[in-house]
Design an enzyme around this catalytic site. Structure first.
Site, PDB file in Angstrom:
ATOM      1  CE1 TYR A  93      -2.201  -3.350 -40.010  1.00  0.00           C
ATOM      2  CE2 TYR A  93      -0.455  -1.780 -40.207  1.00  0.00           C
ATOM      3  CZ  TYR A  93      -1.802  -2.137 -39.834  1.00  0.00           C
ATOM      4  OH  TYR A  93      -2.413  -1.182 -39.087  1.00  0.00           O
ATOM      5  CG  ASN A 153      12.507   3.153  -0.652  1.00  0.00           C
ATOM      6  OD1 ASN A 153      11.353   2.629  -0.519  1.00  0.00           O
ATOM      7  ND2 ASN A 153      13.577   2.810   0.160  1.00  0.00           N
ATOM      8  CG  ASN A 200      13.229  -4.849  10.803  1.00  0.00           C
ATOM      9  OD1 ASN A 200      13.193  -6.157  10.525  1.00  0.00           O
ATOM     10  ND2 ASN A 200      11.915  -4.322  10.817  1.00  0.00           N
ATOM     11  CB  ALA A 243      -0.917  -0.004   1.263  1.00  0.00           C
ATOM     12  CE1 TYR A 285       8.249  -8.255 -39.551  1.00  0.00           C
ATOM     13  CE2 TYR A 285       6.646  -7.971 -41.528  1.00  0.00           C
ATOM     14  CZ  TYR A 285       6.836  -8.259 -40.238  1.00  0.00           C
ATOM     15  OH  TYR A 285       5.772  -8.590 -39.403  1.00  0.00           O
ATOM     16  NE  ARG A 309      13.491   8.300  -1.366  1.00  0.00           N
ATOM     17  CZ  ARG A 309      13.858   7.502  -0.627  1.00  0.00           C
ATOM     18  NH1 ARG A 309      13.243   7.116   0.430  1.00  0.00           N
ATOM     19  NH2 ARG A 309      15.022   7.211  -0.998  1.00  0.00           N
ATOM     20  NE  ARG A 332      13.869 -10.590 -62.949  1.00  0.00           N
ATOM     21  CZ  ARG A 332      14.431 -11.674 -62.473  1.00  0.00           C
ATOM     22  NH1 ARG A 332      14.719 -12.029 -61.118  1.00  0.00           N
ATOM     23  NH2 ARG A 332      15.004 -12.262 -63.468  1.00  0.00           N
TER      24      ARG A 332
HETATM   25  C1  UD1 Z   1      10.171  -0.692   7.365  1.00  0.00           C
HETATM   26  C2  UD1 Z   1      10.419  -1.071   8.999  1.00  0.00           C
HETATM   27  C3  UD1 Z   1      12.108  -0.710   9.420  1.00  0.00           C
HETATM   28  C4  UD1 Z   1      12.740  -1.674   8.300  1.00  0.00           C
HETATM   29  C5  UD1 Z   1      12.612  -1.219   6.952  1.00  0.00           C
HETATM   30  C6  UD1 Z   1      13.393  -1.941   5.811  1.00  0.00           C
HETATM   31  C7  UD1 Z   1       8.490  -0.701  10.216  1.00  0.00           C
HETATM   32  C8  UD1 Z   1       7.801   0.123  11.047  1.00  0.00           C
HETATM   33  N1  UD1 Z   1       9.762  -0.449   9.868  1.00  0.00           N
HETATM   34  O1  UD1 Z   1      10.397   0.684   7.529  1.00  0.00           O
HETATM   35  O2  UD1 Z   1      12.327  -1.392  10.691  1.00  0.00           O
HETATM   36  O3  UD1 Z   1      14.195  -1.389   8.668  1.00  0.00           O
HETATM   37  O4  UD1 Z   1      11.159  -1.302   6.650  1.00  0.00           O
HETATM   38  O5  UD1 Z   1      13.245  -1.419   4.731  1.00  0.00           O
HETATM   39  O6  UD1 Z   1       7.991  -1.487   9.827  1.00  0.00           O
HETATM   40  N2  UD1 Z   1       3.084  -0.013   4.250  1.00  0.00           N
HETATM   41  C9  UD1 Z   1       1.635  -0.090   3.720  1.00  0.00           C
HETATM   42  N3  UD1 Z   1       0.944   0.638   4.679  1.00  0.00           N
HETATM   43  C10 UD1 Z   1       1.428   1.335   5.599  1.00  0.00           C
HETATM   44  C11 UD1 Z   1       2.735   1.591   5.765  1.00  0.00           C
HETATM   45  C12 UD1 Z   1       3.752   0.829   4.886  1.00  0.00           C
HETATM   46  O7  UD1 Z   1       1.304  -0.956   3.166  1.00  0.00           O
HETATM   47  O8  UD1 Z   1       0.568   1.955   6.148  1.00  0.00           O
HETATM   48  C13 UD1 Z   1       4.041  -0.912   3.297  1.00  0.00           C
HETATM   49  C14 UD1 Z   1       4.701  -0.189   2.265  1.00  0.00           C
HETATM   50  O9  UD1 Z   1       4.256  -0.125   1.142  1.00  0.00           O
HETATM   51  C15 UD1 Z   1       6.005  -0.726   2.113  1.00  0.00           C
HETATM   52  C16 UD1 Z   1       6.263  -1.684   3.519  1.00  0.00           C
HETATM   53  O10 UD1 Z   1       4.935  -1.569   3.986  1.00  0.00           O
HETATM   54  O11 UD1 Z   1       6.080  -1.775   1.272  1.00  0.00           O
HETATM   55  C17 UD1 Z   1       7.389  -0.818   4.303  1.00  0.00           C
HETATM   56  O12 UD1 Z   1       6.684   0.592   4.630  1.00  0.00           O
HETATM   57  P1  UD1 Z   1       7.811   1.461   4.737  1.00  0.00           P
HETATM   58  O13 UD1 Z   1       7.039   2.891   4.932  1.00  0.00           O
HETATM   59  O14 UD1 Z   1       8.723   1.702   3.560  1.00  0.00           O
HETATM   60  O15 UD1 Z   1       8.703   1.443   6.021  1.00  0.00           O
HETATM   61  P2  UD1 Z   1      10.264   1.938   6.122  1.00  0.00           P
HETATM   62  O16 UD1 Z   1       9.887   3.145   6.977  1.00  0.00           O
HETATM   63  O17 UD1 Z   1      11.012   1.604   5.163  1.00  0.00           O
HETATM   64 MG    MG Z   2      10.666   1.117   2.995  1.00  0.00          MG
END
Ligand code: UD1
Ligand code: MG
Length: 454
Positions: free
Chosen positions: A378, A235, A178, A18, A357, A23, A431
């Site tokens: 064509y 991103n 993470n 979602a 072709y 970016r 021809r």
């Molecule tokens: C997240 C992790 C972070 C990790 C990083 C790795 C959390 C809170 N943080 O941070 O620890 O190091 O990923 O890349 O999980 N998304 C939704 N709905 C929302 C928010 C996010 O669908 O409300 C989805 C985004 O599309 C994306 C994923 O969840 O695919 C991660 O969201 P993003 O905002 O990128 O989290 P980060 O800040 O990167």
């Molecule tokens: Mg992210």
């Protein structure tokens, strides 16, 4: 009780997709940007399916039918959930509450923008659950940890995950990060996720807080380490290109390990579904679009572009060949330089060696198509077929105006414009007749001489 045998455990995977991806600066949602010819989210879903997910759920943003459609192309049984407000990763996960509530041994949560994730890592996360952990988080050690959540590990136990924005200076010094991918005991998942609050720097419901919530209940949490490239989240377009480069390297290596030779693998670009047989030689600077199969012993010469094409055993294409969707080269057939083939079957041993072709056509076995032959398929509105019989010989620079059939074994004289069918074993010449004026050139030169040119 969790069942110890990982393979016998049931598993739901939730892919979070979602994200807005602002970016990327694109009209296309981030997770639909292709890597090796397939949307990122499809790569992620494929890895989940390989890791043995029994059910897949995809969480999309409101009105994102395009993301939902791409997800169901990749995983027809996936169920789609909509996160109406973007309140954080735990909130997004809970958008799939109904799926979680069906009851699973393992709940896997993945991100739609990490196309390099491999099924082996997902399996390792599931194995951690099978051996008694309530939460397993995928960790990695990036060259630059800025921005990532940090894994706070002590004595093998994962104590907490701290988001960069919420971390103290000491926590920011931790290099283990993470990846975002997580496995949670499916039987306790709803209880744990519902206990997460949004009292943090971003006022979001962080999925990462599931670790502290689980520990407060006396449950065990662990980290499963994986290579940095797998955790690579895309991103922006620069990261997209970096992910593409890693994926291309994987695809080339896999083709070479299966028995293909690449002289300059770094110049060969493949698609996620490119199938290359054994003893195939791929020369430098070749691009494979989607849906290409190259059978054993075929050769793809330099600077060729293939898409939706089937190249059978021992056939060769290029240099500078373009095989478009529906091109089917028979065994030992040859398509040479500057030849374009589209929606055409080229029979066994047939040769189209130069500058042609051939579209909407079938070329019989051992036919020889001379240089510069064009199928005129064509009329500006409709496409028509050209059928060339086995063993036919088409003289150079001929135009075959479809619909037209050249019988087997027939000859077509060079430079012909063929508008009517040619019988088997006949010769067709269409021809202008050659006229000859003896001495004309010498007389002409003599006339020009007084004007000062020799
Ligand atoms: C997240 C992790 C972070 C990790 C990083 C790795 C959390 C809170 N943080 O941070 O620890 O190091 O990923 O890349 O999980 N998304 C939704 N709905 C929302 C928010 C996010 O669908 O409300 C989805 C985004 O599309 C994306 C994923 O969840 O695919 C991660 O969201 P993003 O905002 O990128 O989290 P980060 O800040 O990167
Ligand atoms: Mg992210």
């Amino acid at each position: 009780m969790s069942r110890p045998d990982a393979s016998a455990r049931t598993c739901l995977t939730i892919a979070l997709a979602a994200g807005e991806g602002t970016r990327m600066k694109s009209a296309l949602p981030k997770v639909l940007h292709p890597v090796a010819g397939r949307p990122m989210v499809a790569h992620v879903l494929a890895a989940c399916a390989t890791a043995g997910a029994d059910a897949l759920a995809v969480v999309v943003g409101p009105g994102r039918d395009d993301v939902a459609r791409a997800a169901t192309v990749a995983a027809p049984d996936a169920s789609i959930f909509v996160q109406t407000e973007r309140l954080g990763t735990a909130h997004a996960t809970l958008a799939a509450r109904d799926a979680i509530a069906r009851g699973w041994d393992d709940l896997l949560i993945v991100f739609g923008d990490t196309p390099l994730l491999r099924s082996e890592t997902l399996a390792a996360l599931r194995a951690a659950l099978a051996s008694g952990a309530a939460v397993a988080a995928m960790g990695f050690e990036p060259a630059d940890p800025t921005g990532y959540g940090r894994l706070l590990i002590e004595g093998g136990a994962l104590l907490a995950i701290r988001e960069h924005k919420d971390a103290t200076a000491a926590e920011r010094a931790v290099r283990t990060c993470n990846a975002g991918i997580m496995a949670i005991d499916g039987r306790r998942a709803l209880e744990l996720l519902d206990a997460i609050s949004n009292t943090n720097a971003q006022r979001e419901f962080y999925l990462t807080d599931v670790v502290e919530v689980a520990r407060a209940r006396g449950l065990r949490c662990v980290a499963v380490m994986a290579p940095e490239e797998e955790a690579m989240g895309v991103n922006d377009r620069v990261q997209l290109a970096a992910a593409e480069a890693v994926m291309q390297r994987r695809l080339r290596e896999s083709a070479m390990r299966m028995g293909a030779t690449m002289i300059a693998p770094e110049t060969v670009f493949m698609c996620w579904d490119t199938r290359i047989g054994r003893d195939v030689l791929i020369e430098p600077n070749v691009v494979f679009g989607p849906g290409v199969v190259v059978e054993d012993g075929a050769v793809i010469h330099a600077f060729s572009h293939l898409e939706g094409a089937y190249v059978r055993g021992g056939a060769s294409a290029g240099p500078f060949a373009r095989l478009r969707p529906g091109a089917d080269l028979g065994r030992n057939a040859k398509v040479g330089n500057f030849v374009e083939v589209k929606a055409a079957q080229v029979g066994e041993g047939a040769k189209i060696s130069h500058l042609s072709y051939i579209g909407d056509a079938s070329v019989g076995a051992d036919a020889n198509i001379g240089a510069g032959t064009i199928t005129c398929n064509y009329d500006g509105f409709s496409k028509f077929r050209t059928t060339i019989g086995a063993g036919a010989f088409i003289g150079s620079n001929s135009s075959l105006v479809a619909p037209v059939t050249i019988g087997h074994g027939a000859y077509v004289g060079s430079g012909s414009v063929v508008t009517e069918d040619v019988e088997a074993d006949a010769l067709a010449i269409a021809r202008g007749r050659q006229a000859q004026k003896p001495g004309w050139a010498a007389a002409f030169r003599a006339r020009q001489k007084p004007r000062g040119k020799t």
